[in-house]
Design an enzyme around this catalytic site. Structure first.
Site, short mmCIF file in Angstrom:
data_model
loop_
_atom_site.label_atom_id
_atom_site.label_comp_id
_atom_site.label_asym_id
_atom_site.label_seq_id
_atom_site.Cartn_x
_atom_site.Cartn_y
_atom_site.Cartn_z
N SER A 191 -4.81 4.71 -2.65
CA SER A 191 -4.87 4.29 -1.26
C SER A 191 -4.94 5.52 -0.35
CB SER A 191 -3.65 3.43 -0.96
OG SER A 191 -3.83 2.70 0.20
N ASP A 234 -8.97 -5.96 -5.45
CA ASP A 234 -8.63 -5.18 -4.25
C ASP A 234 -9.69 -5.40 -3.19
OD1 ASP A 234 -8.03 -3.28 -2.33
OD2 ASP A 234 -7.82 -1.62 -3.72
N HIS A 263 -4.78 -4.85 -4.04
CA HIS A 263 -4.72 -3.42 -3.76
C HIS A 263 -3.45 -2.79 -4.36
CE1 HIS A 263 -5.26 0.38 -1.83
NE2 HIS A 263 -4.18 0.26 -1.09
#
Lengths: 198, 377
Positions: B148, B314, B347
């Site tokens: 991320s 995701d 995610h």
């Protein structure tokens, strides 16, 4: 080691950049990087196989050659290899075009549908042949576009693709294929290995 | 919060010129390490944390007493095997776990700096953390890794310092923050800023905090970290400790209760202003723009081996955005591997126990470490 990989390895010069399209478990990539000083990359559609390659530290990208070859610039590799995968594409013609764009030289190997055993099977049994190289039933085969060595040879000639070398592989035995022995080699070869250039 | 005393940190003395134009110096950067740096100093991995992470990637966080955010991945025998590797993780500047951030007390006022803190970027975060190499006298890192926002820092690090990491592992990230992601971040910021306790960012951090706003921000963000399928399977329409709907606005559904809980525990460990600053840094991240619209240029001098990972479910940092990085790297013939891991966990997958993901990283790192040493790449 698969005899095919030895032949491919011999066709490749030292210190070259190589892309193995449909690299599978990465066995050829590992063979090449152990036996030659080459910078070798792979493209593979199966997640499981990509994970295996990456686990072995190989530079492999998950992708489908029919769409993902586009990302490689023109002539960005010295050699692009397509080992026994051409028949599985929706559009083999477009894939070959892309391989010749990306690679200065292209090595294509094809399981030969013209081998005598296949011809005999179809002639006498009247069923789609099942062999060591082509172990699938007609209804579950991933091989959409089977061809013979002769077919591929004709294809290259029609499309103006230069064939530098053609090698026949039958069991452990390798031999050269030339215009004069093509009909015969098309009968006895299990595999045809072509070195091409645009 | 006396446990803050247990935090390790370096003081960065030399001035750091920030992207906003301001300069900072003599500021703290808090970090933690796992495993041992070997004699050759060639086994160090710098791990970057995501939006709400901190330096405590593994073990127990001494401030929150919670498990490290990457406990599944970092530790002895794990993907980032601390029996082999020396893992360093720092709290980003702008954060709230000991590094210089809006919560840092301004000695002249005895209050938190608050919104007088300069706006920082991913580039600034990475440049600050680069000082850790000097601190540990590491010439070259074995790897940089993160998911991320951690992945964005990986990309920025390799771009800023082309030959300082042999391996780069950007996970579930992007080279350019999308409109959708900016939108979600803005939603979170608005929730915080509309809390009357926010006071233009100058709350004192003791008597009153914009907890309600921060909790809502966390709830909204939390939804984006999961997948629809994952949510449906975990919660469905299950009711929370009741057999029927109550015809009111209490948490009838388990998912509501779960989100409220996530919001409430988050405010205990995170500073609202840090949330504003860090989300802003993510929004400003556009490595493509930094390089004149050509992402490949960001990596043109890089000798690094890249391994990019995305997750099927995701939708916040989808495979397509991760693949854009792969494409940019292939365009310049960089050494790149890429796989999309199949999972329903959204995610958040990079933080969770996703065996395929963790085992592939573990094997990739140990094989690559051996290969590099043998072949002296």
């Amino acid at each position: 080691m698969k005899e095919e990989f030895k032949v491919i390895s011999k066709l490749i010069d030292e210190r070259s950049r190589v892309l193995d399209v449909g690299c599978g478990d990465g066995i050829l990539m590992e063979y090449l990087s152990k036996n030659k000083v080459v910078d070798v990359r792979g493209l593979e559609i199966s997640k499981e196989k990509v994970k295996k390659c990456l686990s072995n530290g190989l530079a492999v990208v998950e992708g489908n050659a029919e769409y993902d070859l586009k990302q490689f610039p023109d002539l960005s590799f010295d050699y692009v290899i397509l080992s026994q995968t051409l028949q599985a594409f929706m559009s083999p013609e477009n894939v070959i075009k892309d391989l010749l764009r990306v690679g200065k030289k292209v090595i294509v190997t094809i399981p030969n549908f013209g081998h005598w055993k296949i011809r005999v099977d179809l002639l006498f049994k009247g069923e789609m042949p099942i062999t060591k190289n082509l172990p699938y039933e007609w209804y579950n085969t991933p091989n959409l576009h089977m061809c013979t060595i002769q077919d591929f040879y004709n294809f290259c000639n029609n499309k103006g693709i230069n064939i530098f070398k053609t090698i026949s592989l039958n069991g452990q035995k390798t031999s050269k294929i030339t215009a004069s022995n093509l009909k015969y080699k098309n009968l006895i070869s299990e595999l045809g290995i072509f070195l091409l250039e645009k | 919060m006396s446990n803050f005393d247990k935090i390790k940190s370096i003081t960065i003395k030399q001035p750091l010129k920030l992207d906003c134009g301001k300069e900072i110096s003599n500021f703290p950067l808090a970090y933690e390490t796992y495993g041992n740096l070997n004699e050759k100093k060639d086994n160090a991995i710098l791990v970057f944390h995501a939006l709400t992470g901190d330096q405590f990637a593994s073990g127990q966080n001494p401030v929150t007493n919670k498990e490290g955010w990457w406990n599944y991945a970092v530790g002895p025998g794990k993907a980032f095997d601390t029996e082999k590797f020396f893992v360093i993780c720092a709290n980003v500047i702008g954060g709230c776990m000991g590094s210089y951030g809006p919560g840092t007390i301004d000695p002249t006022t005895n209050n938190p700096i608050g919104t007088n803190f300069p706006v920082i970027t991913i580039n600034d975060m990475v440049n600050a953390q680069y000082n850790l190499l000097d601190h540990f006298k590491i010439e070259r890192l074995f790897a940089v890794a993160g998911g991320s926002m951690g992945g964005m820092q990986v990309l920025q690090f390799v771009s800023n310092f082309p030959n300082k990491a042999k391996v780069a592992l950007p996970i579930a990230c992007t080279a350019s923050h999308s409109a959708q992601n900016i939108a979600f971040n803005e939603l979170g910021r608005q929730a915080i800023m509309s809390d009357t306790n926010w006071k233009d960012g100058l709350y004192d951090g003791k008597t009153s905090n914009p907890d309600k706003g921060l909790a809502v921000a966390r709830m909204a963000a939390h939804i984006t970290y999961l997948s629809k399928k994952g949510l449906q399977e975990k919660f469905g329409r299950n009711l929370q400790e009741r057999s029927d709907l109550k015809f009111g606005f209490d948490a009838d559904f388990q998912i509501e209760s779960y989100l409220r809980y996530q919001g409430s525990v988050f405010v205990d460990r995170f500073d609202a202003n840090s949330y504003l600053y860090i989300t802003r840094a993510m929004d400003y991240f556009d490595l493509t723009k930094q390089h004149g619209g050509n992402l490949s240029q960001a990596f043109k001098d890089s000798k690094t081996k890249f391994f990019i990972i995305s997750f099927t479910s995701d939708w916040l940092y989808p495979t397509s955005e991760n693949k854009d990085i792969v494409i940019a790297l292939n365009a310049i013939g960089a050494d790149v591997g890429f796989v999309e891991i199949k999972t329903d966990k959204g995610h958040d997958s990079f933080l969770l126990d996703v065996p395929d993901f963790l085992s592939t990283i573990k094997n990739y790192l140990s094989t690559t470490y051996l290969n590099i040493n043998e072949r002296r790449i």
